[in-house]
Design an enzyme around this catalytic site. Structure first.
Site, PDB file in Angstrom:
ATOM      1  N   GLU A   3       2.111   2.050  -3.576  1.00 32.27           N
ATOM      2  CA  GLU A   3       0.969   2.591  -4.130  1.00 32.27           C
ATOM      3  C   GLU A   3       1.112   3.988  -3.893  1.00 32.27           C
ATOM      4  O   GLU A   3       0.801   4.915  -4.840  1.00 32.27           O
ATOM      5  CB  GLU A   3       0.138   1.928  -4.031  1.00 32.27           C
ATOM      6  CG  GLU A   3      -1.339   2.623  -4.943  1.00 32.27           C
ATOM      7  CD  GLU A   3      -2.178   2.452  -3.797  1.00 32.27           C
ATOM      8  OE1 GLU A   3      -2.904   3.069  -3.564  1.00 32.27           O
ATOM      9  OE2 GLU A   3      -2.915   1.581  -3.052  1.00 32.27           O
ATOM     10  N   HIS A   4       1.150   4.510  -2.683  1.00 32.05           N
ATOM     11  CA  HIS A   4       0.917   6.152  -2.655  1.00 32.05           C
ATOM     12  C   HIS A   4       2.280   6.741  -3.242  1.00 32.05           C
ATOM     13  O   HIS A   4       2.512   7.544  -3.855  1.00 32.05           O
ATOM     14  CB  HIS A   4       0.869   6.187  -0.742  1.00 32.05           C
ATOM     15  CG  HIS A   4      -0.086   6.291  -0.373  1.00 32.05           C
ATOM     16  ND1 HIS A   4      -1.160   7.048   0.084  1.00 32.05           N
ATOM     17  CD2 HIS A   4      -1.220   5.277   0.020  1.00 32.05           C
ATOM     18  CE1 HIS A   4      -1.970   7.160   0.443  1.00 32.05           C
ATOM     19  NE2 HIS A   4      -2.004   5.419   0.225  1.00 32.05           N
ATOM     20  N   GLU A   6      -4.290   8.290   6.674  1.00 31.52           N
ATOM     21  CA  GLU A   6      -4.837   7.171   6.764  1.00 31.52           C
ATOM     22  C   GLU A   6      -5.770   6.448   7.155  1.00 31.52           C
ATOM     23  O   GLU A   6      -6.428   5.975   7.868  1.00 31.52           O
ATOM     24  CB  GLU A   6      -4.440   6.952   5.642  1.00 31.52           C
ATOM     25  CG  GLU A   6      -6.081   6.152   4.684  1.00 31.52           C
ATOM     26  CD  GLU A   6      -5.391   5.150   2.977  1.00 31.52           C
ATOM     27  OE1 GLU A   6      -5.157   4.821   2.846  1.00 31.52           O
ATOM     28  OE2 GLU A   6      -4.534   6.463   2.411  1.00 31.52           O
ATOM     29  N   HIS A  41       0.582  -1.022  -0.261  1.00 31.25           N
ATOM     30  CA  HIS A  41       0.278   0.394  -0.068  1.00 31.25           C
ATOM     31  C   HIS A  41       1.268   1.096  -0.072  1.00 31.25           C
ATOM     32  O   HIS A  41       0.271   2.269  -0.713  1.00 31.25           O
ATOM     33  CB  HIS A  41      -0.802  -0.009   1.306  1.00 31.25           C
ATOM     34  CG  HIS A  41      -1.992   1.388   1.079  1.00 31.25           C
ATOM     35  ND1 HIS A  41      -2.050   1.449   2.404  1.00 31.25           N
ATOM     36  CD2 HIS A  41      -2.731   1.437   0.444  1.00 31.25           C
ATOM     37  CE1 HIS A  41      -3.398   2.155   2.597  1.00 31.25           C
ATOM     38  NE2 HIS A  41      -3.099   2.672   1.085  1.00 31.25           N
TER      39      HIS A  41
END
Length: 759
Positions: free
Chosen positions: A52-53, A130, A49
């Site tokens: 991906e950012h 997040e 993840h």
């Protein structure tokens, strides 16, 4: 003309899927990497993840200000990414002429990312914000708790979101793992790229070959097989050892479980008065394993055991039904879905290898295996529903009827788009309005489920003293659905308020839902509870006034719609624009969630809305850069131009775990005070967004409705000209006006005003 497709394997191993869809107005790309959070080293939860950012922070060739996100947003397109358990997906949708630019940026940022430690440090804080929002979101936590019921050591029960503590940037082993994950999985053999648009297949293939060639050559890396998958909750279903095609088979099953027409399981629950709501969704699929869940909400006095027996009886009925009959109905549904889908939806489906289609031979075998693993119980009286009238393309036979004067007709959307939208809006001054609203919501809910199955959007909402019904989809379906909806709204069979439960939204989304009420300056009225009956509803309708707008209907459809609207309750009227307030106004909204959230809406007069749209575009990058990247206020940061209740203006939104609402507002003021510099290319790009050929059908319809509410001309060409005439002095004047004390500002926040200057 039907779609045509092509499938290729490039020299570097990348799988390329192309779809020529001549009816589309936009083009899309969906790139799927066959690796996700479960493929990352267990020592570093959230690594996939996190990577991906990092891709979206720009690269040497395309820095952040010219990267994929800014490029797509400047064109009014869509862009996003998603890290799943065994896949990671990147996707965008743009005007056809911009597909090459978007694809080059996408492939380049994935093939040659900048993974510098400073970028990692900043983005880790965004990931942590997040994570905090996720950990405080009841809906997210309910799903996490649901996955904890998976037995054994399956990775589904583990933590994969990532946070400040799991992403140990200074650890050499972590850095090696991050770069190793990228090198191993972000290469040709691991990637499926899908391109979809109105372009010819040869043109799409040329683009795919040119930019997908940026990836290194490689082979498909075998992904480690997970341990056995079992679940111990009654409505959580785990499957093992299913053959290929199981995901498509599950889609057919879910379509039947979501059907609420007579003879089905949901209808049986509804007939008993037990059903509050039902959502059926796939949670996980990999290597013959499937996990899916029925989120069933029943009234307190429902017999849960009997509801489960009915479900198992429905399973048994489906199991014994001729698969060809099931597949034929499913094929018709898939055809409607394909015709209704956007370029982005089609590209994403193609990238999964599961286009909208009936089950093939292999998927039918998988359906049999899937059904065999479901509980058995002979219980209930079942039948397959008759053909759904909402799926018919032919208009209903209409008697000649005069078109109501309260209905406006917009020609912004050509009828050959095969997409129509009808807006009906009632001013309801009744003191019992809010109580009756709940009754209407309950009455319409079964119809909304049917419409969703048939790719029709039927929405009923309320703001201020208004009720609004929106119906959109295939024109013939809209006509039929509207007639049935109006009948239900005038004579509900159940006088209890809506039993459906509101979703637990994060604070910023909850504020967005309350924004229309805030713009109208209304708050929930205190009315005593009472017994609701037909007489009260009849009185409310009798004293209501309605107006409407039809978009995308041809002459025959308008005639059919006119016949339906003869039964529209209330008295017809003409629109009157909402009054614009003066000065600054703060509204405190009580919403769930502990993070600080604020919406700032700055309405603009009609003469400044063209320059306001350009200003909003020029502010997008600086707002994101300053508030999210530099100040790291939180992961939920946005700025845009929005039309609300016919009032257009700038809208800013921030949700932060640490900055107060007053501090967020100060940062926004400082940004506006810094001004913007007119960019002629940006001006041209914004103007081009307001061409009917460049806008999604739903966007055209919504723009027509908002201008209708504002009693402004619905002229896209005039708007384009006004944007192109905007000069630097216009933007400077607009900003000075926005920062003036008399400018109309609305702050909607989950806290009281920071000082007495707000009223």
């Amino acid at each position: 003309m039907p779609d045509t497709t092509r499938h290729l394997t490039l020299a570097n191993g990348l799988q390329l899927t192309l779809r020529h869809a001549p009816h589309l107005k936009r083009s899309a790309a969906a790139l799927r990497v066959h690796a996700g959070s479960h493929d990352a080293p267990a020592a570093w939860p959230g690594l996939a993840h996190f990577l991906e950012h990092l891709f979206f922070l720009g690269s040497a060739r395309f820095p952040l200000e010219n990267g994929l996100m800014r490029y797509v947003q400047a064109l009014g397109g869509q862009v996003n990414a998603s890290t799943r358990e065994r896949t990671t997906e990147f996707f965008f949708e743009v005007p056809p002429a911009a597909l090459a630019g978007g694809l080059e940026r996408l492939c380049q940022m994935l093939a040659e990312p900048d993974l510098s430690i400073e970028r990692q440090r900043r983005e880790r804080e965004v990931i942590h914000a997040e994570f905090i929002a996720w950990s405080r979101n009841p809906q997210a936590q309910q799903q996490f708790a649901l996955l904890q019921s998976v037995a054994g050591d399956h990775p589904l029960v583990s933590f994969h979101a990532g946070n400040r503590y799991s992403l140990v940037l200074r650890n050499i082993a972590f850095q090696q793992a991050l770069k190793g994950f990228h090198q191993r999985f972000y290469q040709g053999g691991q990637i499926t790229l899908s391109l979809c648009g109105p372009q010819p297949l040869d043109e799409l293939e040329q683009l795919g070959r040119q930019y997908a060639g940026l990836f290194e050559t490689g082979d498909l890396v075998p992904q480690a097989l997970p341990p056995a998958l079992t679940a111990n909750k009654p409505l959580l279903f785990a499957h093992e050892g299913l053959p290929a095609g199981a995901e498509q088979a599950l889609e057919l099953l879910l379509a039947n479980l979501g059907d609420n027409r007579p003879g089905t399981w949901l209808d049986a629950l509804e007939q008993r008065g037990w059903l509050k709501g039902c959502k059926v969704e796939k949670l996980y699929a990999f290597a013959g394993q499937l996990l899916w869940h029925i989120d069933l909400k029943l009234v307190p006095d429902a017999d849960t055991d009997e509801a489960l027996k009915l479900l198992h009886g429905w399973f048994d009925f489906i199991r014994q039904t001729d698969p060809a009959q099931l597949n034929s109905a499913f094929g018709r549904l898939q055809q409607r879905r394909e015709r209704s889908a956007s370029a982005l939806e089609l590209a994403r489906r193609d990238s999964t290898g599961q286009p909208f289609a009936a089950l093939d031979t292999q998927a039918l075998i998988a359906l049999e295996a899937l059904l065999e693993q479901l509980p058995r119980h002979t219980f209930g009286q079942w039948q397959l529903p008759a053909a759904e009238p909402l799926m018919l393309d032919e208009l209903p036979t209409a008697r000649t009827a005069e078109l109501p004067r309260a209905l406006g007709i917009s020609d912004l959307l050509p009828p050959d788009r095969q997409y129509a939208a009808l807006y009906l809006r009632w001013h309801v001054p009744s003191a019992m309005r809010q109580h009756l609203q709940g009754v209407l919501e309950r009455a319409l809910h079964p119809m909304q489920v049917r419409c969703e199955q048939a790719c029709v959007q039927l929405q009923f909402n309320a703001s201020g003293e208004y009720w609004q019904l929106r119906c959109a989809g295939h024109p013939a379906a809209v006509v039929r659905a509207t007639g049935q909806a109006l009948a239900l709204m005038q004579a509900p069979s159940n006088w209890q308020p809506s039993a459906t439960e509101a979703l637990a939204l994060i604070p910023i989304r909850a504020l967005i839902n309350q924004l229309p009420d805030a713009v109208l300056g209304t708050r929930p009225a205190e009315t005593p509870p009472c017994t609701l009956d037909q007489a009260l509803l009849d009185d409310a309708w009798q004293h209501s006034h309605w107006q409407g707008l039809a978009v995308g209907f041809n002459t025959s459809a308008v005639q059919a719609l006119g016949a339906v609207l003869q039964g529209c309750p209330g008295q017809g009227t003409v629109p009157t624009p909402a009054a614009l307030w003066t000065g600054h106004r703060w509204q405190h909204a009580e919403v769930p969630g502990s993070e600080n959230a604020l919406l700032l809406f700055c309405p603009l007069p009609a003469g400044q809305q063209a320059s306001g749209r350009l200003l909003a575009q020029l502010l997008q990058g600086p707002v994101y850069q300053r508030l999210r990247v530099e100040l790291q206020l939180g992961y939920a940061v946005f700025s845009t131009f929005r039309q609300i209740e016919g009032i257009g203006g700038l809208l800013f939104g921030v949700q932060s775990p640490h900055a107060s609402q007053g501090e967020i507002l100060d940062h926004l003021r400082q940004l506006l005070g810094q001004g913007v510099t007119l960019d002629s290319h940006a001006r041209q790009a914004v103007a081009e967004q307001f061409d009917e050929l460049a806008m999604a059908n739903a966007e055209v319809a919504e723009w027509a409705w908002q201008t209708h509410l504002a009693t402004q001309p619905g002229d896209l060409l005039a708007l384009q000209r006004s944007i192109l005439m905007t000069q630097q002095a216009d933007l400077d004047d607009l900003l000075r006006g926005l920062l003036g004390c008399d400018c109309a500002w609305l702050c909607l926040a989950n806290s009281p005003a920071p000082d007495a200057s707000w009223h």
